[in-house]
Structures are given as structure tokens and as C-alpha cells.
Motif scaffolding. Structure first.
Motif, PDB file in Angstrom:
ATOM      1  N   GLY A   1       0.799  -1.211   0.000  1.00 34.95           N
ATOM      2  CA  GLY A   1       0.000   0.000   0.000  1.00 34.95           C
ATOM      3  C   GLY A   1       0.836   1.268   0.000  1.00 34.95           C
ATOM      4  N   ASP A   2       2.057   1.167  -0.466  1.00 35.13           N
ATOM      5  CA  ASP A   2       2.917   2.351  -0.516  1.00 35.13           C
ATOM      6  C   ASP A   2       2.564   3.210  -1.736  1.00 35.13           C
ATOM      7  OD1 ASP A   2       4.367   1.720   1.803  1.00 35.13           O
ATOM      8  OD2 ASP A   2       5.634   0.320   0.690  1.00 35.13           O
ATOM      9  N   PRO A   3       2.938   4.469  -1.698  1.00 38.08           N
ATOM     10  CA  PRO A   3       2.558   5.367  -2.791  1.00 38.08           C
ATOM     11  C   PRO A   3       3.093   4.897  -4.148  1.00 38.08           C
ATOM     12  CG  PRO A   3       3.458   6.628  -0.934  1.00 38.08           C
ATOM     13  CD  PRO A   3       3.665   5.173  -0.621  1.00 38.08           C
ATOM     14  N   HIS A   4       2.295   5.041  -5.151  1.00 36.11           N
ATOM     15  CA  HIS A   4       2.775   4.740  -6.503  1.00 36.11           C
ATOM     16  C   HIS A   4       3.197   6.017  -7.219  1.00 36.11           C
ATOM     17  CE1 HIS A   4      -1.408   5.745  -7.401  1.00 36.11           C
ATOM     18  NE2 HIS A   4      -1.004   6.017  -8.625  1.00 36.11           N
ATOM     19  N   VAL A   5       2.971   7.140  -6.584  1.00 38.91           N
ATOM     20  CA  VAL A   5       3.553   8.383  -7.089  1.00 38.91           C
ATOM     21  C   VAL A   5       4.841   8.613  -6.322  1.00 38.91           C
ATOM     22  CG1 VAL A   5       3.244  10.863  -7.417  1.00 38.91           C
ATOM     23  CG2 VAL A   5       1.286   9.293  -7.631  1.00 38.91           C
ATOM     24  N   ARG A   6       5.917   8.705  -7.055  1.00 42.48           N
ATOM     25  CA  ARG A   6       7.221   8.716  -6.432  1.00 42.48           C
ATOM     26  C   ARG A   6       8.019   9.969  -6.787  1.00 42.48           C
ATOM     27  NH1 ARG A   6       8.965   4.345  -3.112  1.00 42.48           N
ATOM     28  NH2 ARG A   6       6.949   3.287  -2.883  1.00 42.48           N
ATOM     29  N   PRO A   7       8.722  10.498  -5.812  1.00 45.76           N
ATOM     30  CA  PRO A   7       9.625  11.593  -6.138  1.00 45.76           C
ATOM     31  C   PRO A   7      10.806  11.077  -6.955  1.00 45.76           C
ATOM     32  CG  PRO A   7       9.958  10.900  -3.864  1.00 45.76           C
ATOM     33  CD  PRO A   7       8.795  10.102  -4.405  1.00 45.76           C
ATOM     34  N   ILE A   8      11.282  11.902  -7.808  1.00 43.62           N
ATOM     35  CA  ILE A   8      12.496  11.588  -8.559  1.00 43.62           C
ATOM     36  C   ILE A   8      13.238  12.901  -8.784  1.00 43.62           C
ATOM     37  CG2 ILE A   8      11.260  11.698 -10.776  1.00 43.62           C
ATOM     38  CD1 ILE A   8      13.240   9.555 -11.800  1.00 43.62           C
ATOM     39  N   TRP A   9      14.534  12.852  -8.595  1.00 44.83           N
ATOM     40  CA  TRP A   9      15.333  14.059  -8.791  1.00 44.83           C
ATOM     41  C   TRP A   9      16.262  13.840  -9.979  1.00 44.83           C
ATOM     42  CZ3 TRP A   9      17.574  14.924  -3.168  1.00 44.83           C
ATOM     43  CH2 TRP A   9      16.525  15.201  -2.287  1.00 44.83           C
TER      44      TRP A   9
END
Lengths: 345, 345, 345, 345
Positions: D28-36
Motif C-alpha cells: 500500500g505504498d505510494p505509486h507516485v514517487r519523487p524523482i530528482w
């Protein structure tokens, strides 16, 4: 006078036993061995009385002379045992202190081309020697074996292999569940060997023997694992096989030979299970903070002997508060319990 | 036979000495004390020859019986010393093993209303007793004293106080520079006392004496600091004053009494400096990784005796690679050196 | 989005403050300093409302940028504080994050010729700066200060010295009872300095500045004790005096200057006792397994403020289960309590 | 301004990437992820120029936000990397900071029914996403991957599995030789689980999620080994299988699934050996005192890739003086080396 010494209520007799099976052992260690026989109070009073016998084994690096070692505020086990008898806390019994030391620190009480025939020495020479010279109840139902650490190991495996000789045993923090007790140390030992001796155990041994022994921190672990390997995984020609490679990874061929010596594994084999079911009494304990996870080993051994069909009423099991050190005050508890059980209590 | 035992080239004689000054000591400890006198090879050959004497003291919690303790792969000091004489590495000398144990673990070799008159016992009873019974060179120039840890402490302070008795000494990791050796432990000890006994040392002692001693991890530090306090900062009526309060802060009144016993402080006092300058030989060493920072103490003591005017050629100083443990192989080195120095080498 | 970041309910404003008193500081550190001002939810809604202020200090080696550091599974304190306000667990207040970092790791929030005028910076520049720019309740009864470790230290001493500015404070494992917290480390630090830099702190500093900092295990302790010395025992000309000599023994002249900064000592002085009695609220806590024995310091400080006459109902005291690490979850508890107390709850 | 922050010479762009393959992941972790995405100095100057790309992975428990964490006296890796480019020490490259965090601490960059499809996310979503949006040299010969610890693990296995995507990699103390790195911890973890949660990992997870996380000493090891199991040995239905039983003994069925993920084992398989031989550059380093014996893992991986036929001139290998901690200063060294190698130097 305490703390310096004490008078025994019983008698501790010291002998040398000239072994045949240890003669020419691969390490060149003496085949004449000290052996101590403790006779309980009253032994001399009734020349017709016979006594059960408990054989006592030592932990790794132990030799017979170390049973006299005194620590602050405590007495050595032979004195504690004597006092226990003097207080009448157990039926009188003969206690035999066995020496199975090697110049690698110990023998694990097995026959090995790496160290010598210490199992045979114990079973085929020491036991008959005692029975010949003392008024023993010379049968397996009145013969027990006990020990701590590697001595507890010996006390587990010897009756499994020789149930006709031993009918009861006690293990205090005995080596068991090698996967948890030994294997976790492999990388640590491998790194020491790599960093300090380029990975060469031969170089380590040469260095160790050339200077004050045990003066480097790596001496203990390196010697210990070389010694275990000499006991568990030496080739027929005496070549010692370490169970880990230069980077600490398990070497399966050698490790399987170690595992074949694991009491937890052995107890799962039918003939050993038969032997275990024939035991009149089995004492298992360990400190709940044992540095070598021998509390886990004790629990695993307890589980496997239950699976083997050993009746619960024949087993004493305890995880006491403590570590692997300074637990000699536990030994008289097991000694008394074994003697009571062999007496039919 | 090694590793179990060895034959002595010389003779180790065991006696009991009935002390007057220890009679009725505040801890109720025995006033009859074991004492061992080692006679070197050749002692019996020439009834006219007299020998220098070296007195040997033990570390905290040590008692005479522990000199026999065997460790894996090594020999006890009395055997090492005998072998050293047998190899002819030093002029023959008599070695006296003194017992100053108390039921708190030790006495620090001082007279104290908290423990007893162990300094007087050593100087006024043991020394004359030996000189009466053995062919000693019974003067301070042929009488030395040595020890490790608390024994090294005793070996430093006794000649400072009684230079008419002792003309040389050796200290291996002897307690010195109390500020660095003892004081850092105060908060640790205070917290143990607070957490486990509500800050009451009386409760600790009662508990300690009611069960298996040394079975709790706090036993060692609590007993040790209580014992040091009994030696250094007991009131005339025997009341023991800890040098730290319930939160581990220094209690200056008690701490100053400790400091008055610090060899580094003592050596800075004129009469002790006089005594030190009169020494024929002073050996100072310690392991460079000593857990109690006694390497720092050794260096501080070396500095202060130089400031006191002790000539460099009378001093041997070394920081060897090692810790506070397993350094008994150092003792024969100092023993031989002291004997050579007393012989005028 | 958690765990990466979070949205604030309030507003965190970041500024640079150009200090006068830090200009030309002896370490050449920046005199322009970051400062963060957190405005609680609702701050913008009522332009007439004024708010109490809590100033937050950091532990040794901390600087303002480190408040953003995220650890696994937890949020940084500024987020926890914001969430606490958002949940309405305390009356709204302004939270000011102060930076008193130095290139030695910290300032201990004192004015020192060794580091700079950080006490003056905090009291005479930061506080007025905040009061000028924000709708504060600009009096000591509505101004509190809090922190952990060295920050807790600053939170104890600053109100003692400036009770006209601060009327409440909280200390989490604040440096106190220097005898227990700092002094035990002297021999360890001295040995590192001796072994690695021949006892020369100048050599250490030169080495430290010439390579990857904090890449040697000795870097932390050496820098820390040099930094504390720069704060507590620098001479007027900036010369830093260590409170221990090359062998780890206390140097009384320097150590007394340290002790003059000890909150436990300070609280025993009449003018500081007056200040403490004037506090509306004092929060003291520490982990019961604090590595630096700051639990003992907390207890000692608790005792001394009681002796100073601080009323029990103004004090919150707790030893919680924990160490010195990972205790930032405690900060919001104290923050809320301080704000409730300042609001008269 | 240092130490608080720094100005970048290049540009660090922060995005959110909406993943398809992570949607509905089992935790259930986010599927929208930060990326740099870091663009080197000069990126904006020449709109026609294309750049090699290095993907950066994090260690266990790391998430993207933690790249900003500041430690005393040092800068975070993104700043070090920027400074390295600014100094011209490597050909300019794009650096992509990937997030593969899970609520168990990490994903090991594999697809698993226990955690989610993090391998697919990295290879099939992140890489194309970057190539679409930035002026990359979008081929495997100009795409590298690097990381430390579990990130180093990901950097080893991803190119082995997807050599069409990655042509070079660097591993700093990457998880390898699981037999030495992971297995030794089993008894320790098992005992924690047994002592604190009766052996029930479900009870542990429920407890962990109900209170301040990481506030018990057992939290770290228990979560870590549960998390590794979720990555390496979850059943198709998501059931997580621990590789050890309640007493710490290896469970072969689960352990074999772990071993199938071991870079040292993988590298011995023909298709992975093919992949490794196709690499243009492989950097392997570790601290010689790595707490997890990843120096042994590094050496074992070095040996196995040599056996796989990787040419020595394509490999950089170093055991540097250090532990597993605070080694982020190593990362720019490998980054620069990879970029130089991809540029044909």
C-alpha cells in the motif's frame, strides 16, 4: 580454609591413565592422561556398597588442571559437588573428571584423524578403567555424563552413540544447532585470518606457536575454529578442512561434516532417537543471554528430542538468567538431579 | 606434565602465618593467612649462602590460591618464575607470595579501619617472618616488591612508605593517577547502585551476600568501588565513605582521602620523593590499551618520579602492546631485572 | 507526502540575521546566520493577536540545516511541532529555530573568547529581532527556551542568566553535572590525543582540517572536547585551555572554569536560584540509559532546583526509557507543556 | 552558505513520477514517487548536446528526502557531486536520484510479491521517463548505475539482469555474499523475535506500527530482516517467508530464494556472466572494517566476476580504510570514474 582452599568431605583421587588409543595421536599430544576420581563421603565405610558414576567433561580449551581454578567469591565445581554430597542433597555417587584436552584446545570428544581418538578413549578406556578400580554400579543405568559448552556437547553425543554405556546425561549450554552457534562466526574468523595471515591458517599456526600464545586478540577465534575443524572435518590423512572459504562463505563439503556432528541433527536420526528414548534422565539448560546462542541450541535440542519421542518426565529443561560465563554453580544442580534419577527418584 | 602441571626446579613452600595485626579486623576475615615462599634451584646446596627476596602482591579480588590458576596455553606466574631461574636468567632469589585478600576483594595493602592493617601485616609481620625462617639478605638493598594492578599499586606505595624495608620495586599496570583510573567510573557505578539498589550500598551488600556472588553484572563494579572506599576512605569507626554521591558526582572529602593514596600524588611529597630517590631499581610497565587507563597512570608516575629526582638509569619503563588482561608473562621479566639490579648488575 | 516531506499547517519562515556581536568572531565563522521562525496555524487570521514564543536550541555539532534531516520512519521535529499545533494540543505559539553553530561544532550558547558571543547573539540580537518582526507577546512570561543535549544545556543556563528575558524552559538530556557527564571522558580523550597526535591538539586540528573530516574515530571526541574547552575555558586572548593534561588528569584551573558553567553548580548560586524561582515552568527529562549519564545530570539538576526553592508544581520531571539518541519525539511534549503553562493552564 | 546549505553549480530538478507498475503494490505504498534529476553545469548552454546518465540508488531505509540530510562537517552527496562537476573532474553527466523506498524500509530494487515491482519501476518506467524528458545519450553504453549498501546491491544486480539498459556500475559496500553478510545475523534476530514477540513476526509488525517506530533496539534488525524477506522470499500470494526458524536455524527453502538474489551467486550464472563481461566499467569498493563484512562480499564479487571473464582493465577495486558508515565521500569518486569510462577515457 576459604577462600584459599577447602577440605573435602569425600576424597579426590588423582591418577594417570596410559591410553592405548591416544598413543601416536596426530597432534603429538600426551597419551598418558590425568584422570580424577571423586569418591563421596561414606565410600570407605561400607566395602560392599556400589555407586553410580557421573563422568564430567570440560569446555573448549579446558584441561583437567583447570578444575582447580579459583575465581573471586566462588568455589570450583569439584568443591561445590563435594559440598553438595556433604549436605546430603543427592544419593552418593562417584564423579570422574575426564581430560580430553588437545594442543588445539580440545577434542570435542570425538574420534578424528585431525586430533585423536578421544571418543574411544572416553568410552573404551576411561569407563572400563574406572569400573575396574572402583566399586561402581557398572551398567548404563547407573552411568551418566555431564558437561558445559563443548563438554555439554560431549555429554549429548556420547550417549547417543553409546547408549549401552550411558543412560543419562546433562548439558549446560552445550554446543548444538551449529547453524546458529558456529556458522555466524565464519566471516569474523575469515576476516581475521585474511587480514592478519593472508588467509593462511598454516601461517597462523606457525605464528601462534612461535610466541606468547593468546597474546593477540585473534588467537582465540582462530584457534577455536581450527580446532573444531580438526575434530569435525579432518580428512582421513589428517588434513584439516575449514568449513568456510577465505571470504567467510560456507564450504558445503566441510560444513556437512560439521553438521553430521550437530546434536540437533544427530537426534533426528533413527538410531540416535532410539538411544535418546532409552535415556533415564536428560538435563538441558543454558543462560538466556548466552554469547554463542546456545540457549537457542538448547531449545532446538529440546524440541528435537521431543520429536524423537523422549518422554517429558525424563527431561529437565531450563533457560536461566545468565550468559555463557561463570555458570559453574549450575553443575551441582544437574549432578544431584542425575543421581536422584538414576536412584529411581 | 604440561599443560596440567609442571615440576618445579626450585621449591615452593606453603605456610600459614598467624597474624597479630589482622586479628579482629573489621571485616571478620581470617587472621591466619597462607604465605608461600619459593626457594630457587640451588638453595639447598650451600647452607651458608644468603639470597635477595622479592615479595609478590596480587591484583584486586586475587588471593593466594589463585596463583595456581591455569589458563589455556600458558603457565601460572610461579611456574614461569621457576623456569626463569632454572634457565639461569637471573641471580637466584627467594620469592614470597603474600596474601592480602579481604572479603571485599582486597586491601590495597594499606592499613584501614574499613578493612584491616594489611600494610602492617606485610611490613611488620611478613617480612620479619621470612627473614627469620629463610637465609635472606635481610636488608632493604636486597629486598624488592612487585605486583600487577592493585598489586602494582601496593608495590609502588609500600617502598615509598617504608624505604628502610624495600629498596626496589616493579609495577605492572599498577593503580595510579586515580583521576584517570578510578574517577571516570563513578557515574557508571552510581547509576548501577541507583538503578538496582535505590542508591543504597547497604542493600547491595546484603543482596550480594545472600545469593550466588558475581552472578549479576553490577556485582563486580559495585564491590570493587566499595572495597576501594573501604581501603582509602573509611572513617576511624570503620564507616565506609564512597567518593561519589548518588548521582555520580565526586564527594570532595572522600575523594581527597583517595587522592592521598594515589602514587602519583604521593611521589610528589618530599619524604616520598626521598624514598623514591633511594630506590636501586624501579620497573614500570603497562599495556598500551589498558582498559583502566593505567598506561596513563604509568606515564604519570614515570614523570613524577623523574621530577622527584630519581635517576633515569635506575628506571625501566615500557608501554607494551596489550591490555590489562593476560599479562602475567611480563612478571618474570621484571623479577629477573630486579634481581639483577639488586645483585649490582 | 510522507515519508519524503510533508505540508505544514503553519508557516516556516527562513531568514538570515546579520549579527553585530558575532562579527569578527575568533573562529572566523559567519556572522550572518540563518534563523527560522515558525508561525502556527491561524497566525495570519487575526492580525491583532499576539503569541508566546519558544526558542529552540540544538545539540553539539548541530546547525540549523540539520533540522530538516529525515530519519527512517520518523519526522523531523519542526514537522512534529507543526502537527502538534495542527491537532490543537497546545495553545498556538511562535517557534524560533536558532543557529549557534561554530566550526568547532557548537558554542554552548555562551560568550567566549574562544568561539564568539553566542549568548549575546541569542539574547541581545535574536530575541529583539523576533519581537520586532512578529506579533509576539514580548515579555519574559511568554518567552520560553528549549533544547536537547548541548541545546538543553543552553536552555538551562540562559534563563538563569537572563530571567528578564525567559520565564520558562525545557531541557532534554541537557549537559549537567559536568563531573559525571564530561570528566569521565578525559582519559579516553587524552589517550587518543597522545597516541595519535603526540598530545598536541594543534596537530590534531591541523590534521582534521586537512582531510575528510570525521573520517577517523578519534575526530568526534577530540573535536568535542576541544570545542567545549573553547566555550568554557578559553583565555581572554582566545587561547583554549583543555581541562585535562596529557595523561588525562584534571587540570584544576581549567576545570574550575568548566564547573562555573555547570547548570548544577550555577543553580546553587543565589542570583541563579532567584532566577530559577521566578520561572513559570521547567521541564526536565532524559533517557534512563543516556550514554553520557545525563539522566544523572537531570536528577542532580532536579535536586538542586528543589534546594533553590523552585516549587514542585512548576516542574515536570521524567526519566523515560531511552538513550541519548533518537529522542526527538520528546520535544513536542515539552513544547506543548511550556505553551500551556505560559497560557496559565 | 556552508555549513547550512550551498548553491549548486548545476541544477537539481525535482519531480513526481506516477508509476503504473507500483500501483496497488502489496504494502500500500505510494505509486507516485519523487524523482530528482541533476543537470550538470553547462547543460543549458548547448541545446544540442546529449549527456550520459548515472542512476543513483540508496541503502536500506533510505528514501529520496534523505539525500538532503546534512552531517556535521560534511556535505550531502548531491552537493559533493555538483562540486565535483564544477571542478571539472569528470565529463558532465546527468545524475538521477531514484526512490525505491517501501514502508518496510526498502525494496532491494527487485520485483517481489512481498513489496512491489521496484525493478520494473526502475528499468521500465524511470529510465524511459528520464530519456523522454532530458537530453540523454539514451543507450546502455552511456547509462550507469551506482549505490551504497542495498543501493550497491541494486547497482550490481540490475545491470546483470538488464545489460541492454546499463553498461556500467559502481557498488560501495553493496550487499553481496549473503552467506557472510546476512546469515550470521539470523540467531541474533531470531532471539530478539523470540524474546520480545514470542517468535511472532506478526506481533512485531503490529507493535512496531502502534508506537513510536525505532524506539526499541530490536526494531532495526527485525524490520530489516523482515523487509529483506519480503523482497527475496515472499510467496506469490505475498506471504513473507523468513529464512530462519524460531531458533535461528536456516530454513533452506527460503534461504535458497535469498541466495538466488546474491550477486556473487548470480554472477556465476552464464547469462549474468555474459552481462558482466559486456560492462564497460565496474567499480567495487568497501571499507575494510565494514560491520556487515561487505568487504568480504566485495572481494568475493571481485573474484567471481574475474572468473566470469570480466577484463581487469574494466574493473576498479579498492578496500579503503573505513567502516560501513559515513562513506558518502566515496560516491563522487566512483561517479567521476564511471563518467570518464563511459566517455571512453
Amino acid at each position: 580454609m576459604l577462600p584459599w582452599s577447602t577440605e573435602f568431605a569425600g576424597v579426590l583421587e588423582e591418577h594417570d591413565l596410559t591410553s592405548t588409543v591416544l598413543r601416536g595421536n596426530p597432534l603429538g599430544d600426551p597419551h598418558v592422561r590425568p584422570i580424577w576420581v571423586y569418591l563421596p563421603p561414606g565410600y570407605g565405610d561400607d566395602p560392599g556398597r556400589r555407586y553410580p558414576v557421573v563422568y564430567v567433561l570440560q569446555g573448549y580449551t579446558g584441561h583437567l588442571g583447570m578444575w582447580r581454578n579459583r575465581t573471586p567469591f566462588r568455589q570450583p565445581f569439584p568443591e561445590l559437588a563435594d559440598a553438595m554430597f556433604a549436605r546430603g542433597e543427592a544419593p552418593p555417587g562417584i564423579v570422574v573428571y575426564v581430560d580430553a584436552w588437545t594442543s588445539l584446545g580440545g577434542s570435542q570428544f570425538v574420534d578424528s584423524p585431525g586430533t585423536g581418538n578421544y571418543h574411544s578413549y572416553l568410552c573404551d578406556e576411561v569407563v572400563p578403567w574406572v569400573d575396574e578400580r572402583y566399586r561402581t554400579l557398572a551398567d548404563r543405568d547407573h552411568r551418566a555424563i555431564t558437561g558445559k559448552s563443548s563438554g555439554g556437547y560431549g555429554a549429548m553425543i556420547t550417549p547417543m552413540r553409546r547408549p549401552e554405556l550411558f543412560g543419562a546425561f546433562a548439558t549446560h549450554a552445550g554446543d548444538a544447532l551449529f547453524d546458529a552457534a558456529y556458522r555466524p562466526e565464519f566471516p569474523m574468523v575469515a576476516r581475521l585470518l585474511l587480514d592478519e595471515y593472508g588467509g593462511s591458517v598454516t601461517d597462523f599456526l606457525a605464528d601462534f606457536r612461535s610466541r606468547i600464545p593468546m597474546s593477540r586478540e585473534s588467537d582465540g577465534p582462530l584457534l577455536e575454529f581450527y580446532g573444531y575443524s580438526a575434530a569435525y572435518s579432518a580428512d582421513p590423512d589428517g588434513t584439516v578442512r575449514l568449513p568456510f572459504d577465505e571470504f567467510g562463505a560456507t564450504v558445503p563439503a566441510a560444513w556437512e561434516r560439521w553438521l553430521a556432528h550437530d546434536p540437533v541433527v544427530m537426534a533426528g536420526q533413527p538410531h540416535h532417537a532410539d538411544a535418546l528414548r532409552s535415556m533415564r534422565a536428560i538435563w538441558i539448560d543454558a543462560g538466556n543471554r548466552d554469547q554463542y546462542y546456545l540457549d537457542l541450541g538448547a531449545q532446538a535440542f529440546r524440541r528435537v528430542i521431543a520429536a524423537a519421542g523422549v518422554a517429558d518426565e525424563r527431561v529437565y529443561f531450563e533457560l536461566f538468567d545468565g550468559t555463557h560465563r561463570a555458570i559453574e554453580y549450575r553443575y551441582p544442580l544437574a549432578l544431584a538431579w542425575l543421581l536422584r534419577r538414576m536412584a529411581g527418584d
